[in-house]
Design an enzyme around this catalytic site. Structure first.
Site, short mmCIF file in Angstrom:
data_model
loop_
_atom_site.label_atom_id
_atom_site.label_comp_id
_atom_site.label_asym_id
_atom_site.label_seq_id
_atom_site.Cartn_x
_atom_site.Cartn_y
_atom_site.Cartn_z
CB SER A 183 -0.94 -0.03 1.21
OG SER A 183 -2.03 0.81 0.98
CG ASP A 448 -6.42 -3.18 -3.48
OD1 ASP A 448 -7.20 -2.38 -2.92
OD2 ASP A 448 -5.18 -3.03 -3.48
CG HIS A 473 -4.92 -3.01 0.04
ND1 HIS A 473 -4.56 -2.32 -1.10
CD2 HIS A 473 -4.44 -2.29 1.07
CE1 HIS A 473 -3.89 -1.23 -0.76
NE2 HIS A 473 -3.81 -1.18 0.56
#
Ligand SMILES: *[C@@H]1O[C@H](CO)[C@@H](O)[C@H](O)[C@H]1NC(C)=O
Ligand SMILES: *[C@@H]1O[C@H](CO)[C@@H](O)[C@H](O)[C@H]1NC(C)=O
Ligand SMILES: *[C@@H]1O[C@H](CO)[C@@H](O)[C@H](O)[C@H]1NC(C)=O
Ligand SMILES: *[C@@H]1O[C@H](CO)[C@@H](O)[C@H](O)[C@H]1NC(C)=O
Ligand SMILES: *[C@@H]1O[C@H](CO)[C@@H](O)[C@H](O)[C@H]1NC(C)=O
Ligand SMILES: CC(=O)N[C@H]1CO[C@H](CO)[C@@H](O)[C@@H]1O
Length: 505
Positions: A183, A448, A473
């Site tokens: 991320s 995601d 994710h």
């Protein structure tokens, strides 16, 4: 979030649940999923299913520089890090896990795909906590003035300093370095390699948003596609429920019904557009949080929440026995309130803002909500707005709603255009989609929503993308599970092979 000293995993687990429930009961005014970030950070900790030993203890680099871009300012602070040298063999590589917008959780030091890679490649593992998060406090509080040293650029310079220090302290003068992150910290991993190619030899940048953008309206677009993996009915039902909510909002009687059905903490004030915007944001948030982490093999908040999947929510939306579309939408809301031990749903804008204004390190906002909000206003945007036409969650949280939050929380002229200028700066600095890197891999999950800001096509043979069909994710960073699909299993092998290739050249 977890008890570092816990020798008995069961006790550790109970403490974990206790901490989680205390946090949710005291922090409910900041939504569960705020600006795409759940509490704890976007890369939730993996499940500790196998590990029974002690976790490595925290260590400190106490000469970290406060301001890397001002030669006249020599102030320093202590940055937290962790080490696992169990798999290290002489001359082996250094693996560097970059902390993101949350506390660096030492569980990562014993679990997760990168630990398997460390075993395979005889690496020594370091994890460095990001400045301003967890226990890494460069300043005495989170006032706006003190937040000026919070930026991804400073964080990358921290890593450069850290590498130099660590090479000396651990006597690793020439060992190759591979960086990891997921991320936002995945972006940092790619950007570290881009900005300091002489410091890191390769980078894994999982679910990394590489393109900063004010209006992240595509987010809900991916949510819709992900819900559609169960069929079209789910979004249609949400759309009907949303329309019904708008009609109920027209009169007192309807507003009272909504308050009861959705377990709202307060009555709805029809004249307060900010409250209404927040209400619709939270209702969409019920789906966003579940989609973003669908079936990820992680434990964060998750010991309770991870068995709720897209199938669960769309199952309820398609279940006639639950009642009308609106009643089903309310049932989804109730399920999530119960899951996170929340008695009622907070949607009061002023309460949320006053929570996010708190500057003490011991305030609930300092868990990361305030810092991440600041970074989105000052660097990245990524505001998950309702501005996409083809989505069923209503039209009540346009992008300027997020800009207003920046202005209200920081009492500063954070207009949408001021924020856009900050975002343009970031894209100029990092190169946006035109980023020039080699030896970086960009894994992304199709489910995601964040993949919409990521690199999905190979930049070159030396900078490949891995688009994993059906995963959420950061899925590839979590420990392998028998339930993983073939593509996910294959992605971990591909990443390990790439690391091997980078280390050999
Ligand atoms: C490193 O991780 C492995 C795998 O989980 C674990 O067995 C070992 O105890 C860890 N070493 C340290 C020093 O924490
Ligand atoms: C999720 O797991 C918890 C505890 O194991 C259980 O009580 C709950 O009913 C489950 N929820 C769903 C939707 O399966
Ligand atoms: C937080 O710290 C401040 C002073 O540093 C103190 O006045 C306040 O009571 C503390 N609040 C909590 C919730 O611990
Ligand atoms: C956002 O813009 C719309 C349309 O220009 C306006 O009606 C609304 O009041 C604005 N909202 C906020 C929070 O500024
Ligand atoms: C992704 O997986 C789904 C379900 O397994 C399948 O229907 C679809 O064709 C796959 N898409 C691609 C691009 O491989
Ligand atoms: C949807 C998408 O962009 N898929 C791409 C993901 O990356 C691979 C390379 O690994 C491409 O082949 C796909 O087209």
């Amino acid at each position: 979030m977890t008890n570092k000293m816990a020798a008995a995993p069961v006790r550790c687990f109970q403490n974990f649940l206790l901490i989680i429930s205390v946090i949710t009961l005291t922090q409910a005014w900041i939504p569960r999923n705020f600006r795409g970030r759940p509490k704890g950070g976007m890369l939730g900790a993996p499940k500790t299913t196998k590990y029974r030993g002690d976790l490595p203890s925290e260590m400190w680099f106490n000469q970290q520089r406060l301001d890397h871009f001002n030669g006249a300012d020599l102030r320093t602070w202590s940055q937290r890090y962790f080490v696992n040298d169990t798999f290290y063999k002489d001359g082996g590589p250094i693996f560097l896990m970059i902390g993101g917008e949350g506390t660096a959780d030492p569980i990562w030091m014993v679990e997760g795909a990168w630990i398997d890679y460390a075993r395979q490649h005889s690496a020594i593992c370091f994890m460095v906590e990001h400045r301003y998060y967890g226990k890494s406090h460069p300043v005495k509080d989170l006032s706006l003035d003190n937040l000026k040293y919070l930026s991804s650029r400073q964080a990358l310079a921290d890593l450069a300093y850290f590498v130099q220090f660590m090479r000396q302290k651990f006597n690793l003068p020439t060992n190759k370095i591979i960086s990891f992150g997921g991320s936002y910290s995945g972006s940092l991993s790619a950007w570290l390699r881009a900005k300091y190619p002489f410091l890191v030899d390769g980078a894994v940048a999982t679910s990394a948003p590489i393109h900063a953008q004010l209006n992240f309206k595509e987010y809900l677009g991916v949510v819709v596609s992900s819900l559609a993996t169960t069929g079209d009915q789910c979004s249609i039902e949400i759309y009907i429920a949303t329309k019904t909510i708008y009609s109920y909002l027209q009169d007192d009687d309807g507003r009272k019904k909504l308050k009861d059905m959705f377990y709202l903490c307060d009555s709805i004030d029809a004249n307060n557009q900010m409250d209404i915007a927040n209400l619709f944001t939270n209702l969409a948030g019920n789906f966003e949080g579940v989609v973003q982490y669908n079936k990820d093999n992680r434990a964060f908040e998750g010991a309770v929440g991870t068995n709720i999947t897209i199938d669960t929510l769309c199952g309820i939306m398609g279940d006639e026995s639950v009642g009308t579309s609106l009643q089903r939408y309310a049932a989804v809301n109730k399920l999530l309130l119960d899951t996170y031990s929340q008695k009622c749903m907070d949607f009061k804008y002023d309460k949320m803002i006053s929570d996010l204004k708190k500057t003490d390190w011991n305030s609930s906002a300092s868990e990361g909500g305030r810092q991440w909000t600041y970074q989105t206003c000052a660097e990245f945007g990524w505001f998950q707005s309702s501005d996409l036409v083809e989505q069923p969650f209503g039209i009540s949280f346009p992008v300027n709603f997020s800009c207003s939050q920046c202005a209200d929380i920081f009492e500063k002229e954070f207009t949408c255009s001021a924020i856009s200028a900050n975002i343009d700066d970031s894209n100029r600095y990092y190169g946006d989609y035109g980023i020039k890197v080699t030896k970086v891999v960009f894994p992304n999950g199709s489910i995601d929503p964040w993949h919409a800001m990521g690199i999905l096509h190979d930049l070159s043979e030396d900078a490949p993308a891995i688009y994993i069909n059906g995963t959420a994710h950061c899925a590839n960073m979590y420990p392998a599970s028998p339930d993983d699909n073939e593509e996910l299993k294959q992605s971990r092998i591909t990443i390990s092979n790439l690391i091997g290739k980078w280390l050999a050249t």
